[in-house]
Scaffold this active site. Structure first.
Site, short mmCIF file in Angstrom:
data_model
loop_
_atom_site.label_atom_id
_atom_site.label_comp_id
_atom_site.label_asym_id
_atom_site.label_seq_id
_atom_site.Cartn_x
_atom_site.Cartn_y
_atom_site.Cartn_z
CG ASN A 10 -1.65 1.25 1.45
OD1 ASN A 10 -1.80 2.06 0.53
ND2 ASN A 10 -2.16 1.46 2.67
CE LYS A 12 0.41 3.51 4.88
NZ LYS A 12 0.26 3.70 6.30
CG HIS A 93 -5.57 1.94 5.46
ND1 HIS A 93 -5.11 2.88 6.37
CD2 HIS A 93 -4.54 1.10 5.21
CE1 HIS A 93 -3.84 2.61 6.64
NE2 HIS A 93 -3.48 1.53 5.97
CD GLU A 95 -2.66 5.61 6.97
OE1 GLU A 95 -2.68 5.66 5.73
OE2 GLU A 95 -1.69 5.14 7.61
CD GLU A 164 -3.29 -2.56 7.47
OE1 GLU A 164 -2.17 -2.77 7.00
OE2 GLU A 164 -3.95 -1.55 7.21
N GLY A 170 2.89 2.05 10.71
CA GLY A 170 3.90 3.10 10.54
C GLY A 170 4.68 3.43 11.81
CB SER A 209 5.49 -2.06 11.90
OG SER A 209 5.13 -0.71 12.16
C1 PEP Z 1 -0.54 0.17 6.12
O1 PEP Z 1 -0.66 1.38 6.05
O2 PEP Z 1 -1.42 -0.55 5.64
C2 PEP Z 1 0.62 -0.37 6.80
C3 PEP Z 1 0.59 -1.60 7.19
O3 PEP Z 1 1.69 0.48 6.98
P1 PEP Z 1 3.15 0.10 7.57
O4 PEP Z 1 3.56 -1.19 6.96
O5 PEP Z 1 4.01 1.25 7.17
O6 PEP Z 1 2.96 -0.02 9.06
#
Ligand code: PEP
Length: 252
Positions: A10, A12, A93, A95, A164, A170, A209
């Site tokens: 992803n 973003k 997601h 976000e 998630e 992040g 992460s």
């Molecule tokens: C995400 O935004 O879906 C995500 C998992 O980000 P990261 O791997 O950077 O934590």
């Protein structure tokens, strides 16, 4: 529905045309990793170009509107994603939920729109840190699944769930392996309840992460069917290390 580990990047709101170099490198190497299903969700502006540049990997959106067309300035419909060459889209997601105030029912409507447009759909769920600290993570995620997942005939075949934890996205922090296992078992139970027999084939991705150095351990957890990767998907080198870990997992 494939049962290969599904590794989805992803991007973003990251990526100008120069990033096509990374996409091409990922696509070329994905051909050497037939034991994993690899996909990228670039910003909408790059979907068409990635589709053109990549032969092996899946390409998808990061969100879609629930309506097919209309007066929704700045939004993109599932039909438009499909028209631009997408195979799937992510919806829900954290976000989007946090910044754009999307509720479970908004997410469900978007997932239904994606399916109606002929796309696969990755529905994201996950608890906040406060919810985990309060011992409510399993309950919160189960409620999100109940409210966000599209139902009906043929849905399970095109559905992926991504767990998630919001606090792991992040941040460089990840839940313990035991907590990931417990959550994925719980999600599986909910999917079995909603989709009966078809529920057992739905892949449940872990996201938050995931990096080259923790991917093997996470991907080895029972009921983890792949990874949704943010930051580490922005370079071919770090993303392919995760794809490689997924394939090594199968070989073991
Ligand atoms: C995400 O935004 O879906 C995500 C998992 O980000 P990261 O791997 O950077 O934590």
């Amino acid at each position: 529905m494939s049962n290969l580990p599904y590794i989805v990047g992803n991007w973003k709101m990251n990526g100008l045309r120069a990033m096509l170099t990374e996409a091409r490198a990922i696509d070329r190497s994905a051909a050497r990793y037939p034991k994993a299903q690899v996909a990228l969700a670039p910003p909408t502006t790059l979907i068409f170009r990635l589709r053109d540049a990549c032969a092996v990997i899946g390409v998808g959106g990061q969100d879609c509107h629930s309506e097919e067309s209309g007066a929704y300035t700045g939004d993109v419909s599932a039909a438009m994603l499909k028209d631009a060459g997408s195979d799937f889209t992510i919806v829900g997601h954290s976000e989007r939920r946090a910044i754009h105030g999307e509720t479970d029912s908004t997410v469900k409507a978007k997932a239904e729109a994606a399916l109606a447009a002929g796309l696969g759909v990755i529905v994201c769920v996950g608890e906040t840190e406060d919810e985990r600290d309060a011992g409510k993570a399993l309950k919160i995620v189960s409620k999100q699944l109940d409210g966000s997942l599209p139902k009906g005939e043929g849905v399970a075949e095109r559905l992926t769930v991504a767990y998630e934890p919001v606090w792991a996205i992040g941040t460089g922090r990840v839940p313990s392996i035991e907590d990931i296992a417990a959550m994925h078992q719980s999600i599986r139970k909910t999917l079995d309840k909603i989709y009966t027999d078809a529920g057992s084939d739905i892949r449940i991705l872990y996201g938050g992460s995931v990096k080259a150095d923790n991917a093997s351990e996470i991907l080895a957890v029972s009921e983890v069917g792949g990874a949704l990767v943010g930051g580490a998907s922005l370079s071919a080198e770090s993303f392919l290390a995760i794809v490689g870990a997924a394939c090594a997992e199968i070989d073991d």
